[in-house]
Every structure is written in C-alpha cells, then in structure tokens.
Design a protein around this motif. Sequence first.
Motif, short mmCIF file in Angstrom:
data_model
loop_
_atom_site.label_atom_id
_atom_site.label_comp_id
_atom_site.label_asym_id
_atom_site.label_seq_id
_atom_site.Cartn_x
_atom_site.Cartn_y
_atom_site.Cartn_z
N GLY A 133 12.31 14.11 9.74
CA GLY A 133 11.32 13.24 9.11
C GLY A 133 10.19 12.91 10.07
O GLY A 133 10.35 12.96 11.28
N ALA A 134 9.04 12.57 9.48
CA ALA A 134 7.84 12.28 10.26
C ALA A 134 7.43 10.83 10.10
O ALA A 134 8.09 10.05 9.43
CB ALA A 134 6.70 13.20 9.82
N GLY A 135 6.32 10.48 10.70
CA GLY A 135 5.68 9.18 10.44
C GLY A 135 4.85 9.28 9.18
O GLY A 135 4.64 10.37 8.64
N ILE A 136 4.37 8.13 8.70
CA ILE A 136 3.57 8.18 7.48
C ILE A 136 2.16 8.67 7.79
O ILE A 136 1.67 8.54 8.89
CB ILE A 136 3.47 6.80 6.78
CG1 ILE A 136 2.80 5.75 7.67
CG2 ILE A 136 4.82 6.33 6.32
CD1 ILE A 136 2.48 4.47 6.92
N ASP A 137 1.52 9.26 6.76
CA ASP A 137 0.09 9.56 6.86
C ASP A 137 -0.67 8.23 6.81
O ASP A 137 -0.27 7.31 6.11
CB ASP A 137 -0.35 10.46 5.70
CG ASP A 137 0.03 11.92 5.94
OD1 ASP A 137 1.24 12.21 5.92
OD2 ASP A 137 -0.87 12.75 6.14
N ALA A 138 -1.79 8.15 7.52
CA ALA A 138 -2.49 6.88 7.66
C ALA A 138 -3.11 6.41 6.35
O ALA A 138 -3.16 5.21 6.08
CB ALA A 138 -3.58 7.02 8.72
N TYR A 139 -3.59 7.35 5.53
CA TYR A 139 -4.33 6.95 4.33
C TYR A 139 -3.39 6.66 3.16
O TYR A 139 -2.25 7.13 3.13
CB TYR A 139 -5.37 8.01 3.95
CG TYR A 139 -4.83 9.42 3.85
CD1 TYR A 139 -4.09 9.85 2.75
CD2 TYR A 139 -5.07 10.35 4.87
CE1 TYR A 139 -3.61 11.14 2.66
CE2 TYR A 139 -4.60 11.64 4.79
CZ TYR A 139 -3.87 12.04 3.68
OH TYR A 139 -3.39 13.31 3.60
N THR A 140 -3.89 5.91 2.19
CA THR A 140 -3.10 5.63 1.00
C THR A 140 -3.16 6.84 0.07
O THR A 140 -4.14 7.58 0.06
CB THR A 140 -3.64 4.40 0.24
OG1 THR A 140 -4.97 4.67 -0.18
CG2 THR A 140 -3.62 3.18 1.13
N GLU A 153 0.85 -1.19 0.00
CA GLU A 153 0.00 0.00 0.00
C GLU A 153 0.89 1.25 0.00
O GLU A 153 1.91 1.29 0.69
CB GLU A 153 -0.93 0.00 1.22
CG GLU A 153 -2.00 -1.08 1.10
CD GLU A 153 -3.11 -0.93 2.13
OE1 GLU A 153 -4.27 -0.77 1.73
OE2 GLU A 153 -2.80 -0.97 3.32
N SER A 154 0.47 2.24 -0.79
CA SER A 154 1.26 3.46 -0.94
C SER A 154 0.76 4.54 0.00
O SER A 154 -0.43 4.84 0.03
CB SER A 154 1.18 3.95 -2.39
OG SER A 154 1.68 2.96 -3.25
N HIS A 155 1.68 5.11 0.75
CA HIS A 155 1.32 6.15 1.72
C HIS A 155 2.23 7.37 1.54
O HIS A 155 3.37 7.23 1.10
CB HIS A 155 1.53 5.64 3.16
CG HIS A 155 0.55 4.61 3.59
ND1 HIS A 155 -0.61 4.90 4.24
CD2 HIS A 155 0.56 3.26 3.44
CE1 HIS A 155 -1.28 3.79 4.50
NE2 HIS A 155 -0.59 2.78 4.02
N PRO A 156 1.73 8.55 1.93
CA PRO A 156 2.64 9.71 1.94
C PRO A 156 3.57 9.61 3.15
O PRO A 156 3.15 9.19 4.23
CB PRO A 156 1.71 10.92 2.11
CG PRO A 156 0.32 10.39 1.99
CD PRO A 156 0.37 8.93 2.31
N GLY A 166 -10.13 7.65 12.25
CA GLY A 166 -9.11 6.64 12.06
C GLY A 166 -9.28 6.02 10.69
O GLY A 166 -10.40 5.97 10.17
N TYR A 167 -8.19 5.54 10.12
CA TYR A 167 -8.23 4.98 8.76
C TYR A 167 -8.24 3.46 8.86
O TYR A 167 -7.47 2.87 9.60
CB TYR A 167 -7.01 5.44 7.99
CG TYR A 167 -6.98 5.02 6.54
CD1 TYR A 167 -7.92 5.51 5.64
CD2 TYR A 167 -6.02 4.14 6.06
CE1 TYR A 167 -7.91 5.14 4.30
CE2 TYR A 167 -5.98 3.76 4.73
CZ TYR A 167 -6.93 4.27 3.86
OH TYR A 167 -6.91 3.91 2.53
N GLY A 168 -9.11 2.84 8.08
CA GLY A 168 -9.25 1.38 8.17
C GLY A 168 -8.85 0.63 6.93
O GLY A 168 -9.11 -0.57 6.82
N GLY A 169 -8.22 1.31 5.97
CA GLY A 169 -7.73 0.61 4.78
C GLY A 169 -8.83 0.27 3.79
O GLY A 169 -9.97 0.73 3.89
N GLU A 170 -8.46 -0.57 2.84
CA GLU A 170 -9.34 -0.92 1.73
C GLU A 170 -10.67 -1.50 2.22
O GLU A 170 -10.69 -2.34 3.12
CB GLU A 170 -8.61 -1.93 0.84
CG GLU A 170 -9.36 -2.27 -0.43
CD GLU A 170 -8.52 -3.18 -1.34
OE1 GLU A 170 -7.28 -3.17 -1.24
OE2 GLU A 170 -9.14 -3.90 -2.14
N ALA A 171 -11.77 -1.08 1.60
CA ALA A 171 -13.10 -1.57 1.98
C ALA A 171 -13.47 -2.80 1.16
O ALA A 171 -12.84 -3.10 0.15
CB ALA A 171 -14.13 -0.46 1.78
#
Lengths: 416, 96
Positions: free
Chosen positions: A295-302, A255-258, B18-23
């Motif tokens: 540097g930071a942690g990754i953003d949660a969303y893809t 999965e790709s994250h910022p 919160g983010y839960g990933g792919e649905a």
Amino acid sequence: MARYSIFSLLRNAARYHRDWPAAWRSPDPRAAYDVVVVGGGGHGLATAYYLAKEHGITNVAVLEKGWLGGGNTGRNTTIIRSNYLWDESAHLYEHSLRLYEGLSQELNYNIMLSQRGVMNLAHNLHDLRELSRRVNANRLNGIDSEILTPEQIKAMVPILDVSPGARYPVLGASLQRRGGVARHDAVAWGFARGADARGVDIIQNCEVTGIRVSDGRVEGVETSRGYIRAGKVAVVVAGHASVLAEMAGFRLPVESHPLQALVSEPVKPIHPNVVMSNAVHVYVSQSDKGELVIGAGIDAYTSYAQRGSLPVVEHQMGALLELFPVFSRLRMLRQWGGIVDVCPDASPIIGKTPVRNLYFNCGWGTGGFKATPGSGWVFAHTVARDEPHALNAAFSLERFTTGALVDEHGAAAVAH
Amino acid sequence: MLLIECPWCGPRDEQEFGYGGEAHIVRPADPHALDDAAWGEYLFMRTNRKGAHRERWVHSEGCRRWFNVVRDTVSHEILAVYRVGEAPPAAGRRGE
C-alpha cells in the motif's frame, strides 16, 4: 442457511460442486423497511448483521450501488491491528480486533484471519520516541504491543535492510503480535450471509440518489430502483459520505482522496508478517497466494475516481526497494485505487446527524478495514438505541464544534 | 498524472506542484465574533464536491506562486486555471 463444514464440503465435492446454495438471496426492494443501510461494504453489512443479531431488528435492507464489497472493502491491504494512541480509538479498534478473533466461528465463514504480527518501523529518533509512547499507551489499555531492537527485527524479517548505512535506517519498531491480515472479501461475504440468514434484504445495483427529509426527520431514500420508505437510515458509504450528506442538507468535515495499492507476482513464502513504515509511506505483507500486497500514501488532491497518479506509486516502490532490496526484480501484477474519506483528525465519525433518524458512519480514511466488525457493532447500537455506545460516543460529528478531536495521525500510519 | 497549467510558467507535471485544498475559504474578519459552530464550519467543514471542484495549487518547484484551479474530481480533467484574487470562471460555478 446451509452450514459450511467438512461434511458439506465432501458432500458437495462428490457432486462436482454444482449444488452449492447461494450464500444470500437477491430480493427486490420492498416499499418500506424499519432500517435502510446505505452501502454494502464490510461496515454496512456488519451494521445490518449486528442490527439483526444484537438488537433483533430484522426488517432491514442494505442498498449497494455496485456489488458487495466492491469499494474500499475489496481495495484495502487487509491489515488488522489495534495499536492506536488515544484511549477512545484504542478501545474501539481493540473491540473490533476481539470480534475479528472469533468471527470465522461466529459467521461459519472462513475469513482467513492470520495473526502474523504487525510491525511499525522507526527511522529516526523522533519516530522511535513516538512509537515508544504509543506502545506504552497501548499496554496501559491492555493491548499487546512491544518495542523491537534492530537485531530482533532482523531475526523476524531477514530480508529487511537494517544496516546502519541504509537510506532509511531502521532504529527500532513496534510490534503487535495479535495484528495481522484477513481475507477482505470473505469478511464482506460472511457478514452478508449472516445478515441474510437473519432476514436482512441485501439489494445490489441499487444506488441511492436522494434522501427524503421532512420536518427535520428522515422519511426514506430515492433509489435507482424506486422510492423506499424507512424508519431510520444508516449511511455507511466511505468515499461518497459528503455526497450523501449534501442530499440530506448538511456538510461534513471530510475530504475524499485516492489511496493506491498494488500486488506483485506470487513468490514462495519470504515475508513472514506485516511491515509498515509511516515515514516512507509503504506497508507490505505477503498473501496466502504468495503475492506481496503493498500500500501507498494517499494522493494529495481530492478525487472520486478510484485511481491516483503514478508518481505516488513510484515513490512507494522506491521506498520499498530501499527497505527490501531483495524485491528489486519482482514484477507488479495489478495496481488500483480506492476513495478514502479523510477527517481532519484521522478518526471516524460514527453517530447521529442534524437530521433525526439519519445516522452516519464515515471518515475512516485510510484505515477502515481493521475496524469492520467493531464499526458495525457500535453503529448498530447507535441506530437501534438512537444514542451512541460508550465506545463510539467520542466519535460524534459534534466534536468538530466542541474541538474534542481524537488526533490519530500518528497511528493512522498513512500520512494525510 | 495531472498536467497543470501554471498561470506564470505554463503546463508542468503534477509533481512540481503542492496541493492546497478547497479554494475561496475566507478567514473570518472577526474570529472572536464567531460561535463554536461557525468557527468549526470555517476550520473543518468542506464542500468535497463530486464534479467541478475549485481548489488551490502552489508551483512549489517552479515559481512558488499560489493559484486556483477548477478540476473535475471524477475525470480529473482541469477545466480552468485562474489567479488568486480573480473571480472563478464559469466552469467553476457549475453545480452551485
């Protein structure tokens, strides 16, 4: 290739630096190559370099959709270390660090490797036990690593707040003295120059738009500059790995994250090494120009956007100031993001794919820069011999079927 | 920062979620019937779409309920929000 030396520097200085030759050619793509490397970042260029140098395969093209090193190679925080927990990772990253140690001489290109030491902080008893376990594992693998007491930490980095009342108390740290930083652009450019000198065609502004597969075997790549036939295709595209895999008809566990980073205004030397903290998602060093690189942690969303959300940066800055109160009046100059391809076990995938003669090197997540030479070295071996080297055999795509994962979430340092 | 429209609470800052990933990844009805490849596919393989991506979010600091979002992973534009159990809107089917 014109060799760089003190004499060439003096000679060119006398001519006002107007006659430096280009470091690499910019040829038009030919109709066919033995090997096409997709992705002109550090890993792709290193792959091409070692294909030519170690395996004598020089009919190679590196295709880059933008400019060399414009992706994660030019967006990371330049940290190099090899203090990973498991044997498989430790051997791979240590191999890379050893290549780094001789890289400036080998490439005749100053990558500005500075082995100033990398410190990982422990903020609670569990952190300290985990770090001790990792340090012991490192030493068993012949990797220099040691545990520091708060007093030793304070002596090395006086600006770090190690007082008992601190918001994030510092109970100890691991230190790898051979770890450090290097100039990331120079790593890409050095490999590009070395590969070009051995006959590799480096083709920029050439985006791969399709992978042609026939009878389960790769035939070539469709690009924005036309179709290119290829005996073998080696894909090293970081954040876009899933997109390229879809072109070839299979899926990846990626999965790709910022991942965001920023630099401050330059100040006089104040921070001597690299300090990383897993628990609060911040890692900081000072560049030769004097800027703090953070540097930071990754953003949660893809995301594929090469930018993230401000709350991540805000959280990171808050943590930074708790650790280094002295930075409170420092202004930040630039902030950016890259797209990191994260695997479920925080380890990369380097190897063969369901398509014959198509190879993938991806999933480096948040920590690929430190592995650049080693990654290229083992990937070149994998492509040239059609089988992985012992160093990357464990990092196959099949491990997500067999379950033999290489869980490096602790050593990856950026929670994801 | 994303502005996410919770189906129950209305538009709120990304930080509340919160983010839960792919649905729409369905747990296999009979896991024992799966071979290693199918189990690996369920556990690890992801679409990771560049473009309209269907994903789960939870309003952790609000109503604490899960819901689905269709978000463009290049522009970060939120194309649709729908409740768990509802069929994805047309925007989420693009590129299938």
